[in-house]
Enzyme design. Structure first.
Site, PDB file in Angstrom:
ATOM      1  N   GLY A  11       0.836  -1.207   0.000  1.00 24.10           N
ATOM      2  CA  GLY A  11       0.000   0.000   0.000  1.00 24.10           C
ATOM      3  C   GLY A  11       0.866   1.250   0.000  1.00 24.10           C
ATOM      4  O   GLY A  11       1.807   1.347   0.776  1.00 24.10           O
ATOM      5  N   ARG A  72       0.878  -5.018  -4.841  1.00 24.28           N
ATOM      6  CA  ARG A  72       1.023  -6.172  -3.947  1.00 24.28           C
ATOM      7  C   ARG A  72       1.236  -7.364  -4.871  1.00 24.28           C
ATOM      8  O   ARG A  72       0.320  -7.791  -5.561  1.00 24.28           O
ATOM      9  CB  ARG A  72      -0.233  -6.373  -3.099  1.00 24.28           C
ATOM     10  N   ASP A 103       4.840  -4.965   5.979  1.00 26.12           N
ATOM     11  CA  ASP A 103       5.449  -6.226   6.430  1.00 26.12           C
ATOM     12  C   ASP A 103       5.384  -7.346   5.398  1.00 26.12           C
ATOM     13  O   ASP A 103       6.265  -8.202   5.379  1.00 26.12           O
ATOM     14  CB  ASP A 103       4.958  -6.670   7.813  1.00 26.12           C
ATOM     15  N   THR A 126       3.487   2.556   5.980  1.00 27.36           N
ATOM     16  CA  THR A 126       2.054   2.218   5.926  1.00 27.36           C
ATOM     17  C   THR A 126       1.319   3.193   6.831  1.00 27.36           C
ATOM     18  O   THR A 126       1.808   3.504   7.928  1.00 27.36           O
ATOM     19  CB  THR A 126       1.736   0.775   6.381  1.00 27.36           C
ATOM     20  N   ASP A 128      -1.052   2.662   8.580  1.00 28.23           N
ATOM     21  CA  ASP A 128      -1.573   1.986   9.774  1.00 28.23           C
ATOM     22  C   ASP A 128      -0.605   2.026  10.965  1.00 28.23           C
ATOM     23  O   ASP A 128      -1.017   1.771  12.100  1.00 28.23           O
ATOM     24  CB  ASP A 128      -1.907   0.520   9.459  1.00 28.23           C
ATOM     25  N   ASP A 130       1.615  -0.082  11.893  1.00 26.35           N
ATOM     26  CA  ASP A 130       1.449  -1.346  12.633  1.00 26.35           C
ATOM     27  C   ASP A 130       2.577  -2.344  12.383  1.00 26.35           C
ATOM     28  O   ASP A 130       2.368  -3.550  12.494  1.00 26.35           O
ATOM     29  CB  ASP A 130       0.094  -1.979  12.269  1.00 26.35           C
ATOM     30  N   ARG A 172      -6.295  -1.704   9.383  1.00 31.01           N
ATOM     31  CA  ARG A 172      -6.726  -3.082   9.118  1.00 31.01           C
ATOM     32  C   ARG A 172      -6.657  -3.946  10.384  1.00 31.01           C
ATOM     33  O   ARG A 172      -7.564  -4.668  10.715  1.00 31.01           O
ATOM     34  CB  ARG A 172      -5.829  -3.693   8.044  1.00 31.01           C
ATOM     35  N   GLY A 186     -11.697  15.104  19.400  1.00 29.10           N
ATOM     36  CA  GLY A 186     -12.705  15.167  20.469  1.00 29.10           C
ATOM     37  C   GLY A 186     -13.816  14.149  20.298  1.00 29.10           C
ATOM     38  O   GLY A 186     -14.957  14.380  20.725  1.00 29.10           O
ATOM     39  N   THR A 252      -9.052   8.423   1.029  1.00 25.37           N
ATOM     40  CA  THR A 252      -8.618   9.831   1.145  1.00 25.37           C
ATOM     41  C   THR A 252      -7.446   9.912   2.124  1.00 25.37           C
ATOM     42  O   THR A 252      -6.593  10.790   2.017  1.00 25.37           O
ATOM     43  CB  THR A 252      -9.737  10.758   1.671  1.00 25.37           C
TER      44      THR A 252
HETATM   45  O1  F6P Z   1      -2.344  -1.194   5.073  1.00 29.35           O
HETATM   46  C1  F6P Z   1      -2.765   0.093   4.829  1.00 29.35           C
HETATM   47  C2  F6P Z   1      -4.191   0.109   4.395  1.00 29.35           C
HETATM   48  O2  F6P Z   1      -4.467   1.429   4.017  1.00 29.35           O
HETATM   49  C3  F6P Z   1      -5.196  -0.418   5.418  1.00 29.35           C
HETATM   50  O3  F6P Z   1      -5.565   0.513   6.408  1.00 29.35           O
HETATM   51  C4  F6P Z   1      -6.341  -0.805   4.554  1.00 29.35           C
HETATM   52  O4  F6P Z   1      -7.097  -1.819   5.174  1.00 29.35           O
HETATM   53  C5  F6P Z   1      -5.669  -1.320   3.326  1.00 29.35           C
HETATM   54  O5  F6P Z   1      -4.404  -0.699   3.258  1.00 29.35           O
HETATM   55  C6  F6P Z   1      -6.414  -1.045   2.051  1.00 29.35           C
HETATM   56  O6  F6P Z   1      -5.776  -1.704   1.026  1.00 29.35           O
HETATM   57  P1  F6P Z   1      -6.153  -1.522  -0.514  1.00 29.35           P
HETATM   58  O7  F6P Z   1      -5.690  -0.156  -0.931  1.00 29.35           O
HETATM   59  O8  F6P Z   1      -5.412  -2.603  -1.194  1.00 29.35           O
HETATM   60  O9  F6P Z   1      -7.632  -1.639  -0.606  1.00 29.35           O
END
Ligand code: F6P
Length: 322
Positions: A11, A72, A103, A126, A128, A130, A172, A186, A252
């Site tokens: 991503g 990917r 990862d 990423t 996320d 994570d 995710r 808030g 977005t």
């Molecule tokens: O891993 C980053 C992320 O933006 C996640 O938050 C989300 O679930 C996923 O990628 C979306 O992936 P795609 O762009 O392949 O739909």
């Protein structure tokens, strides 16, 4: 170390371009030859590599996404594919590989290096945030600010029209984006993958507020189910008497001009990746640990990703909402 190849995988995330620029220019500074490929590992599978010059990264630092494009690439999980890529890279004299991604991308890199391929360094990216081994991944700060800007706008209309809103953010497997944007915006309630709440319990809390509220914002992390907020709102409409609207922020959050933090950390991680290849410190990712930039081993592919360890910020949102 004479020839390095660079790619972005998985991503896309704001700040990737700052890292690309830093890898290209740091390589040039150290008189290394630098190559790149388009579309992540797919570009390697397709033998589509090309040299990069410092001027090729002029004017990209302020843009989201990745100028190298990303994908990917499932085929790279197969040993046979990696074997062919390894031979291709050896023929081209590539000694080092920099992978900017998540990862899944690092799993492929770790395997490639262990199977005798080029030395590899990963730069975590990423929205996320994570990835195990680092407290920061490129794109996170831009994404949380994008989410916050949206929440602020929703607050205006929620307040004016006495409505309850559910705002769905990405995330995710982890709720870092949800808690940061939620606290800063808030939000009255925050729901994350780590600390799921039953909708019945949430409805009870909404029905018995400590103080009458005419409008309210609930932040929900998508938790691998984009659109999950639409299911939640259906149940809340049955269980509570309020008027709800839903806003799914979706992709977005993945785009937009990177913040200072993403540009700065992207630049520093890109430079560290090249220095590490030169120092022979590979099979690792550039990592932020206790606020300092360092190296960490590629994350164990069988270990769970980094997640929120406590529900402190979720509890805080409820306290501050009283
Ligand atoms: O891993 C980053 C992320 O933006 C996640 O938050 C989300 O679930 C996923 O990628 C979306 O992936 P795609 O762009 O392949 O739909």
């Amino acid at each position: 170390m004479k020839k390095i190849l660079l790619l972005t995988s998985g991503g896309d995330a704001p700040g990737m371009n700052a890292a690309i620029r830093a890898v290209v220019r740091s390589s040039h500074y150290h008189k290394l030859e630098i190559f790149a490929c388009h579309n992540g590992y797919q570009g390697l599978v397709d033998h589509d590599i090309f040299p990069m010059q410092p001027s090729d990264v002029t004017g990209c630092i302020q843009y989201g996404g990745t100028i190298l494009r990303s994908s990917r690439c499932r085929a790279f999980y197969e040993k046979e594919t990696r074997q062919k890529v390894k031979e291709f890279l050896a023929n081209k004299g590539i000694d080092g590989l920099v992978i900017i991604g998540g990862d899944g991308s690092f799993r492929g890199a770790a395997l490639l290096e262990s199977e005798g391929g080029p030395k590899c360094i990963g730069i975590p990216a990423t929205i996320d945030n994570d990835i195990r081994g680092t407290e920061y991944t490129l794109g996170f700060d831009t994404a949380r600010n994008t989410a916050l800007a949206a929440i602020d706008k929703i607050r205006d209309t929620a307040h004016s029209s006495n409505r309850y809103f559910i705002v769905e953010v990405m995330g995710r497997r982890a709720g870092f984006l949800a808690v940061d944007a939620g606290i800063a915006g808030g939000a009255e309630y925050i729901i994350t993958p780590e600390f799921p709440v039953s909708i019945e319990k949430l409805a009870k809390q909404i029905n018995a507020p400590k103080r009458e509220k005419k409008s309210l914002i609930i932040i929900v992390a998508e938790a691998g189910k984009p659109g999950i907020s639409l299911e939640i709102v259906k149940k809340l409409r049955d269980l509570t008497p309020f008027e709800y609207r839903v806003c799914v922020l979706g992709h977005t959050q993945r785009g937009g001009s990177p913040t200072v933090m993403d540009r700065e950390i992207g630049s520093r991680m890109g430079n560290l990746a090249v220095n590490s290849l030169l120092d022979g410190k590979t099979n690792a990712i550039t990592a932020m640990q206790k606020g300092r930039l360092t190296l960490a081993p590629f994350p164990d592919p069988d270990a769970p990703c980094r997640q929120l360890e406590t529900s402190d910020l979720l509890n805080l949102s409820e306290v501050l909402a009283t």
